[in-house]
Design a protein around this motif. Structure first.
Motif: not given
Length: 161
Positions: A83-88, A93-100, A141-148, A150-155
């Protein structure tokens, strides 16, 4: 210490040391989303296979105090970090919020079950475990989807904080 406890502690300690070494060495820093997903699913399959193949692992699972199975889920307070990383803006946010949020819910219930013995009824444990498992599958699966996408966004997920 019982033999099966030594076996399980040895396996968990070995896994932890390997994971820490890979993390410290930034072993997944440049890994693709597909490779990371393969590592996550492969390790999950390996853990399930080992617990099925080795009688000592099954014995340990059957005989251990349930608190030893609940306590590791306190690590899911990592949801605060998502959540912290998503807020920054450092994670989508589409990954960080539900995952967090999912991780936090599971972690809070783990803490409650450790503190309130009455919550450790079989039905509560089964529901909590099912919801937690569904959350973990969703996050993977969300990490895979977002990583595919935008690879850099999941760094931030590919290195130790």
């Amino acid at each position: 210490m019982r033999g099966e406890t030594k076996f399980v502690l040895g396996m968990v300690s070995g896994w932890f040391c390997l994971a820490l070494a890979v993390g410290v060495a930034d072993g997944l820093e440049h890994a693709s989303a597909v490779k990371i997903a393969a590592v996550v699913w492969g390790l999950t399959a390996l853990a399930l296979l080992l617990s099925w193949l080795f009688q000592s692992a099954r014995d340990w699972l059957d005989n251990t105090d349930v608190t030893w199975l609940i306590a590791p889920h306190l690590a899911r307070f990592i949801g605060i970090y998502f959540l912290f990383l998503g807020s920054r803006g450092e994670l989508p946010n589409g990954f960080a919020r539900p995952a967090g949020i999912g991780d936090l819910i599971i972690a809070i219930f783990a803490a409650l079950m450790l503190l309130v013995r009455a919550m450790r009824r079989r039905r509560v444990l089964l529901v909590w475990n099912m919801v937690g498992s569904i959350d973990m599958v969703f996050v993977a699966f969300a990490a895979l989807r977002f990583g595919l996408r935008d690879w850099a966004a999941m760094a931030p997920l590919r290195h130790l904080p």
